[in-house]
Scaffold this motif. Sequence first.
Motif, PDB file in Angstrom:
ATOM      1  N   GLY A  74      34.722  50.056  56.479  1.00 19.38           N
ATOM      2  CA  GLY A  74      33.557  49.311  56.928  1.00 19.38           C
ATOM      3  C   GLY A  74      32.447  49.210  55.905  1.00 19.38           C
ATOM      4  N   SER A  75      32.566  49.903  54.781  1.00 18.38           N
ATOM      5  CA  SER A  75      31.524  49.849  53.749  1.00 18.38           C
ATOM      6  C   SER A  75      31.631  48.539  52.967  1.00 18.38           C
ATOM      7  CB  SER A  75      31.649  51.046  52.800  1.00 18.38           C
ATOM      8  OG  SER A  75      32.911  51.052  52.153  1.00 18.38           O
ATOM      9  N   VAL A  76      30.502  48.143  52.348  1.00 16.64           N
ATOM     10  CA  VAL A  76      30.464  46.903  51.578  1.00 16.64           C
ATOM     11  C   VAL A  76      30.145  47.220  50.127  1.00 16.64           C
ATOM     12  CG1 VAL A  76      28.030  46.513  52.193  1.00 16.64           C
ATOM     13  CG2 VAL A  76      29.454  44.604  51.381  1.00 16.64           C
ATOM     14  N   HIS A  77      30.808  46.524  49.212  1.00 13.03           N
ATOM     15  CA  HIS A  77      30.658  46.766  47.775  1.00 13.03           C
ATOM     16  C   HIS A  77      30.554  45.435  47.049  1.00 13.03           C
ATOM     17  CE1 HIS A  77      32.021  51.054  48.209  1.00 13.03           C
ATOM     18  NE2 HIS A  77      32.590  50.518  49.281  1.00 13.03           N
ATOM     19  N   GLN A  78      30.129  45.483  45.797  1.00 10.19           N
ATOM     20  CA  GLN A  78      30.170  44.303  44.937  1.00 10.19           C
ATOM     21  C   GLN A  78      31.556  44.195  44.309  1.00 10.19           C
ATOM     22  OE1 GLN A  78      26.198  45.500  42.886  1.00 10.19           O
ATOM     23  NE2 GLN A  78      26.651  43.405  42.226  1.00 10.19           N
ATOM     24  N   GLU A  79      31.995  42.980  44.154  1.00 10.70           N
ATOM     25  CA  GLU A  79      33.276  42.729  43.480  1.00 10.70           C
ATOM     26  C   GLU A  79      33.321  43.443  42.124  1.00 10.70           C
ATOM     27  OE1 GLU A  79      35.271  38.604  43.111  1.00 10.70           O
ATOM     28  OE2 GLU A  79      34.051  38.818  41.292  1.00 10.70           O
ATOM     29  N   LYS A  80      34.462  44.055  41.825  1.00  9.32           N
ATOM     30  CA  LYS A  80      34.636  44.738  40.550  1.00  9.32           C
ATOM     31  C   LYS A  80      35.992  44.386  39.963  1.00  9.32           C
ATOM     32  CE  LYS A  80      34.588  49.294  38.321  1.00  9.32           C
ATOM     33  NZ  LYS A  80      34.531  50.772  38.535  1.00  9.32           N
ATOM     34  N   LEU A  81      35.991  43.789  38.779  1.00  8.39           N
ATOM     35  CA  LEU A  81      37.211  43.379  38.093  1.00  8.39           C
ATOM     36  C   LEU A  81      37.217  43.927  36.673  1.00  8.39           C
ATOM     37  CD1 LEU A  81      37.299  39.657  39.288  1.00  8.39           C
ATOM     38  CD2 LEU A  81      38.923  41.447  39.929  1.00  8.39           C
ATOM     39  N   PRO A  82      38.400  44.000  36.033  1.00  8.02           N
ATOM     40  CA  PRO A  82      38.452  44.510  34.651  1.00  8.02           C
ATOM     41  C   PRO A  82      37.599  43.678  33.708  1.00  8.02           C
ATOM     42  CG  PRO A  82      40.662  44.397  35.604  1.00  8.02           C
ATOM     43  CD  PRO A  82      39.739  43.695  36.561  1.00  8.02           C
ATOM     44  N   SER A  83      37.269  44.258  32.567  1.00 11.85           N
ATOM     45  CA  SER A  83      36.396  43.586  31.603  1.00 11.85           C
ATOM     46  C   SER A  83      37.180  42.769  30.581  1.00 11.85           C
ATOM     47  CB  SER A  83      35.526  44.614  30.872  1.00 11.85           C
ATOM     48  OG  SER A  83      36.344  45.560  30.197  1.00 11.85           O
ATOM     49  N   ASN A  84      38.473  42.607  30.777  1.00 11.98           N
ATOM     50  CA  ASN A  84      39.249  41.736  29.892  1.00 11.98           C
ATOM     51  C   ASN A  84      40.348  41.047  30.681  1.00 11.98           C
ATOM     52  OD1 ASN A  84      42.075  43.117  29.333  1.00 11.98           O
ATOM     53  ND2 ASN A  84      40.524  44.751  29.365  1.00 11.98           N
ATOM     54  N   ARG A  85      40.702  39.863  30.243  1.00 14.00           N
ATOM     55  CA  ARG A  85      41.757  39.095  30.898  1.00 14.00           C
ATOM     56  C   ARG A  85      42.465  38.256  29.841  1.00 14.00           C
ATOM     57  NH1 ARG A  85      41.012  35.001  36.123  1.00 14.00           N
ATOM     58  NH2 ARG A  85      43.231  34.937  36.737  1.00 14.00           N
ATOM     59  N   PHE A  86      43.769  38.348  29.817  1.00 11.75           N
ATOM     60  CA  PHE A  86      44.593  37.582  28.879  1.00 11.75           C
ATOM     61  C   PHE A  86      45.384  36.549  29.670  1.00 11.75           C
ATOM     62  CE2 PHE A  86      48.662  36.838  26.724  1.00 11.75           C
ATOM     63  CZ  PHE A  86      48.206  36.383  25.491  1.00 11.75           C
ATOM     64  N   LYS A  87      45.298  35.278  29.264  1.00 10.43           N
ATOM     65  CA  LYS A  87      45.975  34.197  29.974  1.00 10.43           C
ATOM     66  C   LYS A  87      46.947  33.482  29.045  1.00 10.43           C
ATOM     67  CE  LYS A  87      41.739  33.199  32.624  1.00 10.43           C
ATOM     68  NZ  LYS A  87      40.782  32.127  33.014  1.00 10.43           N
ATOM     69  N   LEU A  88      48.080  33.081  29.593  1.00  6.03           N
ATOM     70  CA  LEU A  88      49.082  32.365  28.806  1.00  6.03           C
ATOM     71  C   LEU A  88      49.620  31.175  29.603  1.00  6.03           C
ATOM     72  CD1 LEU A  88      50.793  32.273  26.207  1.00  6.03           C
ATOM     73  CD2 LEU A  88      52.510  33.660  27.413  1.00  6.03           C
ATOM     74  N   PRO A  89      49.049  29.992  29.424  1.00  7.63           N
ATOM     75  CA  PRO A  89      49.599  28.777  30.038  1.00  7.63           C
ATOM     76  C   PRO A  89      50.545  28.061  29.061  1.00  7.63           C
ATOM     77  CG  PRO A  89      47.172  28.749  29.896  1.00  7.63           C
ATOM     78  CD  PRO A  89      47.691  29.768  28.939  1.00  7.63           C
ATOM     79  N   LEU A  90      51.672  27.568  29.569  1.00  5.07           N
ATOM     80  CA  LEU A  90      52.632  26.785  28.805  1.00  5.07           C
ATOM     81  C   LEU A  90      52.921  25.501  29.575  1.00  5.07           C
ATOM     82  CD1 LEU A  90      55.136  29.673  27.937  1.00  5.07           C
ATOM     83  CD2 LEU A  90      53.327  28.762  26.457  1.00  5.07           C
ATOM     84  N   GLY A  91      52.882  24.362  28.897  1.00  2.00           N
ATOM     85  CA  GLY A  91      53.012  23.105  29.622  1.00  2.00           C
ATOM     86  C   GLY A  91      53.932  22.100  28.959  1.00  2.00           C
ATOM     87  N   PHE A  92      54.259  21.073  29.728  1.00  2.30           N
ATOM     88  CA  PHE A  92      55.133  19.993  29.276  1.00  2.30           C
ATOM     89  C   PHE A  92      54.697  18.687  29.928  1.00  2.30           C
ATOM     90  CE2 PHE A  92      58.704  17.270  30.514  1.00  2.30           C
ATOM     91  CZ  PHE A  92      59.263  16.967  29.281  1.00  2.30           C
ATOM     92  N   ARG A  93      54.623  17.625  29.145  1.00  2.00           N
ATOM     93  CA  ARG A  93      54.348  16.292  29.664  1.00  2.00           C
ATOM     94  C   ARG A  93      55.457  15.337  29.243  1.00  2.00           C
ATOM     95  NH1 ARG A  93      49.360  15.417  31.788  1.00  2.00           N
ATOM     96  NH2 ARG A  93      47.714  16.915  31.266  1.00  2.00           N
TER      97      ARG A  93
END
Length: 398
Positions: free
Chosen positions: A248-267
């Motif tokens: 029932g407690s409420v907190h502020q959102e907490k996420l890691p301080s780094n994020r690595f993304k890898l998108p690969l696409g084709f058209r």
Amino acid sequence: MKKVFLTVATAFALLHPGFAQTNSKTESTGYQSRKLKLEEINLVSSYYSQDGNNAAVTGGVGSQKLTDIANVFEVKLNRYTSKERKHTFGLEVGIDHYTSASSDKIDLQANSSASHADTRIYPSLSWSVENEKKGTTLALGLSSSAEYDYLSFGGNIAFSAKTKDRNGEFTAKFQTYLDQVTLILPIEFRPNGGEHETGGTAARNTFAGSLSYSQIVNQRLQLMLLADVVQQNGYLSLPFHRVYFSDGSVHQEKLPSNRFKLPLGFRGNYFLGDNLIVKTYYRFYTDNWGLTAHTAELELPVKINPFFSISPFYRYYTQTAAKYFAPYQRHSLADQYYNSNYDLSKFNSNFYGAGIRFAPSKGVLGFQRLSMLELRYGHYTKNINMNSNIISLNIKYK
């Protein structure tokens, strides 16, 4: 809008004298200089509205009603030098204004808080030089974005080279965004409870590298491969997103301080005769937060006559949940990171609509310089009780 036009006029006045050639150079080289000229002007206006019941501001529950009115004004100028290199200069100014029911709940007691609406302004400048003989292009760009709780500065550099037969082109691009986030806390986390009280600012930096290769296979088929590498560092949470724990407690959102993304696409574009194009797109995405996604898109532009076309489109998207996501009151005190933003949840979505494009040879409504008018509408739905609509108008002046 008046300020936008004044900005464009000022930029043109500053650029024009700097690139005019003198008569002495013309006489000594025998080259007739080409002054800076207008290539095109684009105005894009759009209206967006959405609704849903998974607002992150209130812990993954509550209204997601939002409206946004956006206007983007773009001017492109070009000029050829004595070495037959084409220089293109671009100025773009965007202005968005939105109202948000969920942002209004940063202060749970207010009927209309300071956060219920905001205006974002995002200008950018670009320059490119193309060596048409060698088939190479170098481009640079600067951008910024400012709103009530966010300030961003960006820069990019790109290089592209065509193959000897001009049927293929390789492009490499690097972008960076240096952001400052104002830490607007939920009302219950403010030490003094003031409406305009903040927790200071925090940095968020994004670095992205992109590679692409396009190939004209034959007169009917064109293909493109795309790959991106994105690294984000700094404060990647949003301070006003609440997370309600199982106790029932409420907190502020907490996420890691780094994020690595890898998108690969084709058209892939295939020309079925003179009146129909089959445009396809696929993208695979993964990151180190445990989120994996797939996007598939199909668009079928149909030319009704030489000046009028209709483009129905459909896009399907599906993703897994990030490992830090849990719904309302599902997180526990044992969790190191926690988030109830349904953008990081498991869901799939459908986006479909159509565009109408009008580009008569004598100009729109008889205005020769008004070369194109395009109207597009799209309807977007998620299987987690969220939907939206967007309509946009694009006018081109050449």
